[in-house]
Enzyme design. Structure first.
Site, short mmCIF file in Angstrom:
data_model
loop_
_atom_site.label_atom_id
_atom_site.label_comp_id
_atom_site.label_asym_id
_atom_site.label_seq_id
_atom_site.Cartn_x
_atom_site.Cartn_y
_atom_site.Cartn_z
N CYS A 1 11.16 -25.89 60.74
CA CYS A 1 11.54 -25.91 59.32
C CYS A 1 10.81 -24.81 58.55
O CYS A 1 10.38 -25.02 57.40
CB CYS A 1 11.28 -27.28 58.68
SG CYS A 1 12.33 -28.56 59.37
N ALA A 2 10.65 -23.67 59.19
CA ALA A 2 10.02 -22.51 58.54
C ALA A 2 10.77 -21.27 59.01
O ALA A 2 10.19 -20.35 59.58
CB ALA A 2 8.54 -22.44 58.88
#
Ligand SMILES: Cc1ncc(COP(=O)(O)O)c(C=O)c1O
Length: 463
Positions: free
Chosen positions: A382-383
């Protein structure tokens, strides 16, 4: 931005710092054998502390409606909720008039904060953030700054950006969920305040691993998730300055957020209640508070030293494997050391992400689970902007992360499994199923209580 690591090997054993539920859990391998689970995925969701589970078992018989119930159990539950709020505030060094607002998790807390930034106020954030501290600001049209090749340059760039444009809030992570690197939050708070901005720290990764105090650091807002702080019962918090929170419209319009409702107009509550519409998660709050109490008994220095020993052991082992590259955002991060806690012994928390040359990250993670009973995370964590910046392919990397329940045996098993993989290859075959690698004809049954195996994967994984 990968680098080969120079680390000193350690042979001393490291035991768990606190007992966690699920330690030694037997898990099946594809070979039919069973081994104790090596949970190296704390950064995603940490196991519950045993003390937390026991606290909830004590509280559960008294579980009842809070705030509005006249019954004895309601009074007990209300006391539990409000005392949990105070306990979490104390753990985080909240100032006397700071609010502690219960949320579902860090994502919810950051969306609440985005909702409370005064109208017209601009927010500055970095491109290395978890999506939870990126998308609420991107959606508002706020200002993103690209992290420079070194931390020092990044701090200088942030200062220049704040000096050039009036900014209401600087929103930064306290520790990277990809590399584990700590940011100097006290220094960042001083930079923000010099230019009239407030600072919010995403402490989802920081707070479970290092002590952080709003009062001592000068941080204005702090957010975290219980499930990463050994309290996986669905609560998070936004803690910080009251004025913005009291001035913003209620985040969740509904029961509990009001003083008086008419058909034409409503008198909204102030304080935490304003943003906690609906029935609060009293057990989640109690679990989080109990976890904070337990971590406080250990102390910041012991937390840091325990993780540091495990991280050094892992890095020393990985350094012997030339096919493996460890990810770092900045090479000069030693300047962050000691900012968060004077007793901090290292500049990173217990998060180490790496790639294995020529191997898909998801394939390696499937192998570690199926043949060795080791749980890690793979993908882009999630980056997405940070993972692209690090020059990784779409499959991302493998992340090993640990905490108070981890031991040197967990780390050694990961290293042994990687050595076997690189020397001999895998002994099972793996295939892509709905975009995720899985053993072909996986013989490992899911226990009955969980129902049939689910193949649904998060779009944040290796997409
Ligand atoms: C640094 C960081 N911020 C925010 C989040 C989001 O946390 P949650 O999914 O609990 O909302 C995570 C989760 O991995 C994280 O690591």
């Amino acid at each position: 931005m990968t680098e080969s690591m120079t680390v000193i090997a350690t042979t001393e054993c490291t035991d768990a710092l606190l007992p966690v539920v699920g330690a030694g859990l037997p898990v099946p391998l594809v070979t039919g054998a069973s081994v104790p689970y090596a949970n190296l995925d704390y950064a995603a969701s940490a196991p519950a502390l045993r003390a937390v589970a026991e606290h909830l078992a004590t509280a559960l018989p008294y579980y009842a409606s809070v705030h509005r119930g006249a019954g004895y159990a309601s009074q007990v539950s209300t006391a539990l909720l409000e005392n949990s709020r105070s306990c979490i505030g104390r753990f985080l060094g909240a100032r006397e008039d700071d609010l502690v607002v219960f949320t579902r998790n860090t994502t919810d807390a950051l969306n609440l904060l985005a909702h409370c930034v005064p109208q017209g106020g601009s927010v500055l954030y970095l491109d290395i953030e978890h999506h939870a501290n990126l998308l609420p600001w991107q959606r508002r049209g706020d200002v993103v700054l690209e992290a420079a090749p070194t931390l020092r340059e990044t701090l200088a760039d942030l200062e220049a950006a704040l000096a050039a444009t009036p900014t209401a809030l600087l929103a930064v992570t306290g520790a990277s969920n990809v590399t584990g690197q700590l940011l100097p939050v006290k220094e960042l708070a001083a930079i923000a305040h010099r230019h009239g901005a407030r600072i919010a720290v995403d402490a989802a990764q920081l707070a479970p691993h290092r002590r952080i105090s709003l009062t001592e650091s000068g941080v204005d807002y702090l957010v975290l998730s219980g499930h990463k702080l050994y309290a996986p019962y669905g609560a998070g918090v936004l803690v910080g300055r009251r004025d913005w929170l009291d001035a913003a419209p209620a985040y969740l319009a509904g029961g509990g957020a009001v003083r008086e409702v008419g058909t034409a107009a409503t008198d909204w509550a102030t304080g935490p209640a304003r943003h906690e519409g609906g029935t609060p998660n009293v057990l989640g709050a109690a679990a989080l508070a109990r976890a904070c109490e337990e971590l406080a008994t250990v102390g910041g220095a012991a937390l840091a030293a325990h993780e540091d020993a495990l991280r050094r052991r892992l890095l020393a082992g990985l350094a012997d494997l030339p096919e493996i590259s460890v990810l770092r955002i900045w090479a000069d991060d030693e300047v962050a050391s000691g900012e968060v806690d004077a007793n901090t012994t290292d500049e990173s928390i217990g998060v180490v992400s790496f790639t294995v040359a020529g191997q898909h990250a998801g394939w390696v993670a499937a192998y570690l689970s199926a043949e060795h009973g080791i749980g890690v995370r793979d993908g882009r964590f999630c980056a997405h902007p940070l993972v692209s910046k690090l020059g990784l392919a779409a499959d991302g990397a493998i992340r090993a992360s640990f905490g108070v329940g981890s031991t040197s045996a967990d780390v050694d098993r990961l290293l042994a499994a990687l050595r076997t993989l690189l020397a001999k290859g895998a002994s099972w075959k793996y295939e892509l199923v709905d975009g995720r690698y899985a053993p072909v004809d996986d013989p490992r049954a899911i226990p009955d209580f969980a129902g049939p195996r689910s193949s649904v994967s998060s779009p944040c994984q290796a997409d």
